[in-house]
Structures are given as C-alpha cells and as structure tokens.
Motif scaffolding. Structure first.
Motif, PDB file in Angstrom:
ATOM      1  N   TYR A  27      54.450 -18.522  17.990  1.00  0.00           N
ATOM      2  CA  TYR A  27      55.262 -19.394  19.721  1.00  0.00           C
ATOM      3  C   TYR A  27      55.533 -21.275  19.173  1.00  0.00           C
ATOM      4  CZ  TYR A  27      55.663 -14.629  20.747  1.00  0.00           C
ATOM      5  OH  TYR A  27      56.667 -12.647  20.633  1.00  0.00           O
TER       6      TYR A  27
ATOM      7  N   PHE B 256      57.217 -13.299  25.618  1.00  0.00           N
ATOM      8  CA  PHE B 256      56.180 -12.397  25.283  1.00  0.00           C
ATOM      9  C   PHE B 256      55.646 -11.612  26.040  1.00  0.00           C
ATOM     10  CE2 PHE B 256      53.516 -15.873  25.149  1.00  0.00           C
ATOM     11  CZ  PHE B 256      52.265 -15.243  25.498  1.00  0.00           C
ATOM     12  N   GLY B 257      55.437 -10.383  26.099  1.00  0.00           N
ATOM     13  CA  GLY B 257      54.934  -9.914  27.346  1.00  0.00           C
ATOM     14  C   GLY B 257      55.706  -8.281  27.657  1.00  0.00           C
ATOM     15  N   GLU B 258      56.667  -8.256  26.981  1.00  0.00           N
ATOM     16  CA  GLU B 258      57.439  -7.379  28.078  1.00  0.00           C
ATOM     17  C   GLU B 258      57.307  -6.275  27.599  1.00  0.00           C
ATOM     18  OE1 GLU B 258      58.085  -9.256  24.882  1.00  0.00           O
ATOM     19  OE2 GLU B 258      59.682  -7.873  24.152  1.00  0.00           O
TER      20      GLU B 258
ATOM     21  N   ARG C 180      49.461  -3.078  25.192  1.00  0.00           N
ATOM     22  CA  ARG C 180      50.184  -3.852  24.330  1.00  0.00           C
ATOM     23  C   ARG C 180      50.659  -3.585  23.056  1.00  0.00           C
ATOM     24  NH1 ARG C 180      52.930  -7.899  28.427  1.00  0.00           N
ATOM     25  NH2 ARG C 180      50.871  -8.650  30.020  1.00  0.00           N
ATOM     26  N   ALA C 181      51.068  -4.621  22.254  1.00  0.00           N
ATOM     27  CA  ALA C 181      51.423  -4.210  21.097  1.00  0.00           C
ATOM     28  C   ALA C 181      51.158  -4.873  19.729  1.00  0.00           C
ATOM     29  CB  ALA C 181      52.963  -3.998  20.679  1.00  0.00           C
TER      30      ALA C 181
ATOM     31  N   TYR D 135      61.189  -3.817  16.586  1.00  0.00           N
ATOM     32  CA  TYR D 135      61.556  -4.894  17.822  1.00  0.00           C
ATOM     33  C   TYR D 135      62.229  -6.704  17.633  1.00  0.00           C
ATOM     34  CZ  TYR D 135      59.491  -8.823  20.689  1.00  0.00           C
ATOM     35  OH  TYR D 135      59.362  -9.238  21.449  1.00  0.00           O
TER      36      TYR D 135
ATOM     37  N   ILE E 292      49.652  -8.447  14.686  1.00  0.00           N
ATOM     38  CA  ILE E 292      49.296  -6.999  15.099  1.00  0.00           C
ATOM     39  C   ILE E 292      48.672  -6.123  14.525  1.00  0.00           C
ATOM     40  CG2 ILE E 292      51.719  -7.069  15.899  1.00  0.00           C
ATOM     41  CD1 ILE E 292      52.530  -5.442  13.315  1.00  0.00           C
TER      42      ILE E 292
ATOM     43  N   ALA F 293      55.039  -3.966  26.694  1.00  0.00           N
ATOM     44  CA  ALA F 293      54.136  -3.214  27.859  1.00  0.00           C
ATOM     45  C   ALA F 293      54.327  -2.703  29.319  1.00  0.00           C
ATOM     46  CB  ALA F 293      52.411  -4.183  27.899  1.00  0.00           C
TER      47      ALA F 293
HETATM   48  P1  1OR Z   1      53.500  -6.838  24.810  1.00  0.00           P
HETATM   49  O1  1OR Z   1      53.427  -6.391  25.806  1.00  0.00           O
HETATM   50  O2  1OR Z   1      53.263  -5.409  23.809  1.00  0.00           O
HETATM   51  C1  1OR Z   1      52.097  -8.225  23.356  1.00  0.00           C
HETATM   52  O3  1OR Z   1      52.462  -7.827  25.009  1.00  0.00           O
HETATM   53  C2  1OR Z   1      54.062  -8.936  23.281  1.00  0.00           C
HETATM   54  O4  1OR Z   1      53.782  -9.501  21.455  1.00  0.00           O
HETATM   55  C3  1OR Z   1      54.774  -7.857  23.079  1.00  0.00           C
HETATM   56  O5  1OR Z   1      54.357  -7.698  24.160  1.00  0.00           O
HETATM   57  C4  1OR Z   1      55.201  -8.548  22.399  1.00  0.00           C
HETATM   58  O6  1OR Z   1      56.902  -9.529  23.179  1.00  0.00           O
HETATM   59  C5  1OR Z   1      55.240  -9.938  21.150  1.00  0.00           C
HETATM   60  N1  1OR Z   1      55.680  -6.321  17.381  1.00  0.00           N
HETATM   61  C6  1OR Z   1      55.673  -5.993  18.496  1.00  0.00           C
HETATM   62  N2  1OR Z   1      55.044  -7.192  19.624  1.00  0.00           N
HETATM   63  C7  1OR Z   1      55.419  -8.232  19.172  1.00  0.00           C
HETATM   64  C8  1OR Z   1      56.147  -8.724  17.724  1.00  0.00           C
HETATM   65  C9  1OR Z   1      55.892  -7.147  17.059  1.00  0.00           C
HETATM   66  N3  1OR Z   1      55.876  -9.803  17.529  1.00  0.00           N
HETATM   67  C10 1OR Z   1      56.209 -10.051  19.059  1.00  0.00           C
HETATM   68  N4  1OR Z   1      55.078  -9.515  19.537  1.00  0.00           N
HETATM   69  N5  1OR Z   1      56.444  -7.729  16.270  1.00  0.00           N
HETATM   70  C11 1OR Z   1      56.865  -6.336  14.831  1.00  0.00           C
HETATM   71  C12 1OR Z   1      55.400  -5.568  13.686  1.00  0.00           C
HETATM   72  C13 1OR Z   1      56.177  -5.141  12.525  1.00  0.00           C
HETATM   73  C14 1OR Z   1      56.591  -8.589  14.573  1.00  0.00           C
HETATM   74  C15 1OR Z   1      58.112  -9.317  15.161  1.00  0.00           C
HETATM   75  C16 1OR Z   1      58.517 -10.402  13.946  1.00  0.00           C
END
Ligand code: 1OR
Length: 332
Positions: A130, A136-138, A147-148, A198, A118, A140
């Motif tokens: 992973y 992952f990817g839920e 995408r985060a 998250y 991130i 958005a």
């Molecule tokens: P998405 O659709 O945004 C990227 O595509 C994916 O990364 C996201 O869904 C999640 O499934 C996965 N913050 C945001 N997305 C995360 C994070 C995360 N970890 C996994 N994903 N974290 C927060 C950090 C401040 C990490 C937490 C341990």
C-alpha cells in the motif's frame, strides 16, 4: 447459498458461491457475532464520534475518496463513518495487522507505505504494497474470520481507523450485497481467472451496473475513453465506419456480436487512444461498468490477455475487408 444467521439483523453468506481468500481458515472461524448489521437498531445511541480539526477532516476526505467500499454509502451513512474514524500514527516496522488475529479495525491509508504478507505453504510471502493510498482489514470484519494477512508499515505511516461495530453497522451490508451480486458472474468470466478471488471481490466493489435500451450507442468510434464494460445481460453489436480501407465507403460495418460475460472498451484504455469502434445495444442491455482508474488498478493482471486478443480483432478486420489492416488504421 447458505447463510449464517446473525441475531438481530441480516445474514452472512458462507455458501458454495463464496470463495474466501486462499489462506482463509474456516477451522479457526471465530464465533458469529451478535452485532447488528444494519441501521435498523438505533445506532444514534452508540454513535462513535472522534472529533477532528478542519485540517484532519480535509485529509480524511481525501484519503477516503477512492475507497471503493465507501462509494455505495449515502451522504448520512458517510458522515457517520467519517465521524467514527480516528487518526493513528504508526512507526516504521510496526505490525498493524497480524495474520490469524481477530479483526478489530478497518484501516484507510492516509500516508506512508505498508507491505501485505500472506502465508503460502507455510511461508510468508509479500503480495502487495500500500503506497500512500488504499484500505485493508475489511475481510475479518465482514466474514468473522481471523485476519487473512499480515500488514507491516515499512515507513512511518498515518492511518485512519474505523471500529468493527461501526464498520459492520454501516459498511458491511452494502459491500456484502454488491460482492454477492457480482460473485458468480465474475467467477465465470475466463478473462478474470487471472485474478485471485480477493482481487475479484475488489473488482465487484468497483463495478456499477448500467442499463442501455435496444439501439442505444454505448461507445462511439473516435470518442475519448473513460470506461470498461462487461455485458451482464443482452447482446451488443460492434461496428466500425469504413473510413480507412482502400474503398473507404464510409459505411458502418458489423465486426462482431457480444453477449453476456464478454467485455469491450479495453483497447482505448490500454493504449490511451480514442475508441476504435462503436458498440451498440442490439437488445436491452445491462453492463457492469468500471471507470478507467479502477480498470488500471484492478485489471493489471488481465491486460496481457486483452492485448493478445488484439490479433483476433485484426484477423477479423482482414477477413472483412480483404486487406491487411491494424487497429490503428481504424483511428485514422
Ligand atoms: P483482513 O481483515 O483479513 C488483513 O486483514 C487484510 O489484508 C485483509 O483483511 C485484506 O484487507 C488485506 N488476501 C487476503 N487479504 C488481503 C490480500 C490477499 N491482499 C490484501 N489483503 N491477497 C490474496 C492472496 C492469495 C492478495 C491479493 C493481491
């Protein structure tokens, strides 16, 4: 809570209680989609089916077994979802997801390792890996946001992909409802402040609310342990049988009372020992229950705080019995 209404179906929470992940960009929010969010529309018409061999089907069943957001699907919904998933081979070094992009697929890991990055203060930071498991990817797809995070395969991987429409038709509502249900409650628990928002969402996916009648024993001293509990409603008494002090009267002694927001059942899971005390419902009680696997995966950052609390338990024992006692004495 405010809602963004979505034509043709339900609504997407976006109000003050929704805490998006740290780097969610509201400014870049994509337009709200008009895709249906429930099974009300005749989804059999556009049902996505990717045929699979028996071997693939078996591998997929194993890969999705522990995927929390699939757990609340009923049998029929599950079949729809599994039918729609397709296998995707990813070479080492490939970016499966790029931060800021629009969301197209949700992914479940079959095999291989991927890193998740991130952006914090403009710098990319690895936040997790992973390792042959997970999904992952839920985000958005659920919240119609970019995408985060960026997800990169660090070795050759096999993933299972689920398209956005099927995800939204079948997985979105149940997951969203559950996250919403627990969000406020979990945000208010001091122990869980260690978690990122998250991570609290993932915790919500894993919790199961269980009801107990007044007088019911929720956990029994000496039993094997497999769950962790957070009280949602009602009060519980923590009791120990005095088989260990110098008087060992064999009587049950009340150690403390617990109420909404407090937790129990952590010690046996952390120390892999039998239950050190019994917990009995004093009123009708609802608990959010987490199984041992999810406890270990999701509450790692909180274990230190729980361990620190052991000295409080031991001071209480000493106060009650007038002699220096440790938690281990209770299990003798
Ligand atoms: P998405 O659709 O945004 C990227 O595509 C994916 O990364 C996201 O869904 C999640 O499934 C996965 N913050 C945001 N997305 C995360 C994070 C995360 N970890 C996994 N994903 N974290 C927060 C950090 C401040 C990490 C937490 C341990």
């Amino acid at each position: 809570m405010n809602y963004l209404t979505v034509p043709g179906a339900s609504c997407i929470p976006e109000g003050p209680n929704y805490v998006p992940p740290a780097n969610f960009s509201k400014g870049r929010r994509a337009s709200v989609s008009a895709e249906p969010l429930s099974m009300e529309d005749d989804i059999t018409n556009d049902r996505v089916i990717h045929p699979k061999t028996d071997e693939q089907r078996k591998r997929l069943q194993v890969a999705v077994k522990e995927i929390l957001i699939f757990k609340s699907l009923d049998q029929e919904q599950r079949e729809y979802v599994l039918d729609a998933m397709f296998e995707k081979a990813v070479p080492a070094g490939e970016k499966v997801i790029e931060l800021g992009d629009n969301g197209d697929f949700f992914y479940v890991v079959d095999s291989g390792k991927l890193d998740c990055y991130i952006k914090i203060n403009g710098e990319e930071k690895k936040v997790l890996t992973y390792d042959n498991t997970g999904a992952f990817g839920e985000l958005a797809l659920m919240y119609n946001t970019p995408r985060a995070a960026t997800i990169i395969a660090t070795e050759e991987c096999v993933l299972w992909a689920l398209d956005r429409t099927t995800f939204r038709q079948l997985v979105l509502l149940t997951t969203m409802k559950k996250r919403e249900l627990y969000e406020e409650f979990l945000n208010a628990i001091p122990l869980l402040q260690e978690l990122e928002s998250y991570e609290r969402m993932n915790l919500a996916d894993a919790l199961v609310t269980t009801q107990y009648k007044a007088g019911e024993t929720i956990i029994k001293q000496g039993d094997e342990a497999d769950s962790f509990f957070i009280i949602e409603k009602g009060t519980c008494e923590v009791k120990i049988k005095d088989t260990f002090s110098s008087q060992h009267t064999n009587e049950e002694v009340k150690l403390t009372e617990l109420e909404r927001g407090q937790y129990f059942g952590e010690l046996a899971l952390i120390y892999k020992k039998p239950r050190a005390a019994s917990v009995i419902a004093s009123t009708d009680v609802s608990c959010a229950v987490l199984d041992i696997g999810a406890f270990e995966r999701l509450l790692g950052p909180c274990v230190e705080i729980m361990q620190r609390n052991v000295s409080n338990y031991e001071s209480k024992l000493t106060e009650l019995f007038g002699e220096q006692l440790s938690i281990d004495d209770l299990r003798r």
